[in-house]
Scaffold this active site. Structure first.
Site, PDB file in Angstrom:
ATOM      1  N   GLU A  58       4.461  -0.244  13.914  1.00 23.36           N
ATOM      2  CA  GLU A  58       3.138  -0.389  13.298  1.00 23.36           C
ATOM      3  C   GLU A  58       2.008  -0.171  14.298  1.00 23.36           C
ATOM      4  OE1 GLU A  58       2.936  -0.075  10.380  1.00 23.36           O
ATOM      5  OE2 GLU A  58       4.895  -0.700   9.667  1.00 23.36           O
ATOM      6  N   GLU A  69       1.341   6.818   7.136  1.00 17.48           N
ATOM      7  CA  GLU A  69       2.735   6.892   6.690  1.00 17.48           C
ATOM      8  C   GLU A  69       3.427   8.141   7.231  1.00 17.48           C
ATOM      9  OE1 GLU A  69       3.934   4.252   5.464  1.00 17.48           O
ATOM     10  OE2 GLU A  69       1.960   3.350   5.196  1.00 17.48           O
ATOM     11  N   GLU A 114       7.085   4.020   4.365  1.00 22.14           N
ATOM     12  CA  GLU A 114       7.330   5.297   5.044  1.00 22.14           C
ATOM     13  C   GLU A 114       8.758   5.825   4.945  1.00 22.14           C
ATOM     14  OE1 GLU A 114       6.612   2.354   6.547  1.00 22.14           O
ATOM     15  OE2 GLU A 114       7.813   2.062   8.348  1.00 22.14           O
ATOM     16  N   GLY A 133       0.838  -1.200   0.000  1.00 19.32           N
ATOM     17  CA  GLY A 133       0.000   0.000   0.000  1.00 19.32           C
ATOM     18  C   GLY A 133       0.869   1.244   0.000  1.00 19.32           C
ATOM     19  N   ALA A 134       1.902   1.236   0.876  1.00 20.72           N
ATOM     20  CA  ALA A 134       2.790   2.391   0.994  1.00 20.72           C
ATOM     21  C   ALA A 134       4.014   2.001   1.818  1.00 20.72           C
ATOM     22  CB  ALA A 134       2.060   3.551   1.671  1.00 20.72           C
TER      23      ALA A 134
END
Ligand SMILES: [Zn+2]
Length: 218
Positions: A133, A111, A78, A75-76
């Site tokens: 997380e 993020e 960071e 998804g992404a």
């Protein structure tokens, strides 16, 4: 800076700059698509302001790029000051359905939340990666709830992450939130939806016990 947070992007990107702010913020998109990043840029600016208020620590870098990568497998990610997103997570048409919009806002804020939890403060070893997380997921929902109350982020937190925590914990394959990592090849086994869901839900319980003011003060 931890080496896993370093990012170098090469490609025919097009830049969309935010007009104001002490942090230089941009969307980088495949050529011809930067205009689709306008909404994400607004969300990122608002999210950054709210996160600085929540953490009580200014964003530590002079710039923040949000990069739309076609066919990005996650998804992404960071990376510090250069966050990469699957293009469909970041480039949002004005006609995007509300349900999808909630997920996009949450992903962007998540993020950016990592720029403090995970990047400014990084675990000394992968065994503690659950802290990244759990805290990013917890803080993401706090901040989205404050800035976008109409998105009902707390309901999402309970129906998605707390539910995932309970569900995975009911399986024979469940494991403690903290997983001992002996070798870097084991990292992907140490982080799963239990780390996000149960970890963030336990943080929410601690906040409930202490009260949000004491929790946020540290
Ligand atoms: Zn994360």
């Amino acid at each position: 800076m931890a080496t896993y947070l370093f990012y170098l992007g090469v490609g025919p990107f097009e830049r969309l700059n935010a007009p104001t702010g002490k942090v230089s913020m941009s969307i980088l998109a495949p050529a011809g698509r930067s205009g689709e990043g306008q909404r994400a840029l607004e969300v990122a600016r608002a999210g950054l302001e709210e996160l600085e208020r929540y953490y009580r620590i200014p964003y530590p870098l002079p710039k923040l790029d949000l990069i739309a990568v076609p066919e990005f497998p996650f998804g992404a990610m960071e990376n510090w000051g250069a966050i990469t997103f699957r293009d469909m997570q970041l480039l949002i048409a004005p006609s995007t359905p509300a349900g999808e919009m909630r997920y996009t806002v949450a992903t962007i804020v998540h993020e950016i939340a990592h720029q403090w939890f995970g990047n400014l403060v990084t675990p000394s070893w992968w065994t503690d990666i659950w802290l990244n997380e759990s805290f990013a997921t917890f803080v993401e929902h706090k901040v989205v709830e404050r800035r976008y109350p109409e998105l009902k982020s707390v309901e999402d937190f309970l129906s998605i992450w707390t539910r995932w925590g309970f569900m995975l914990d009911s399986l024979p394959t469940t494991h403690p939130i903290v997983v001992e990592v002996g070798d870097t090849r084991e990292v992907n086994q140490a982080i799963d939806r239990l780390s996000y869901g149960k970890g963030a839900s336990v943080l929410r319980m601690i906040e409930g016990y202490l009260g949000s003011e004491r929790f946020e003060a540290g």
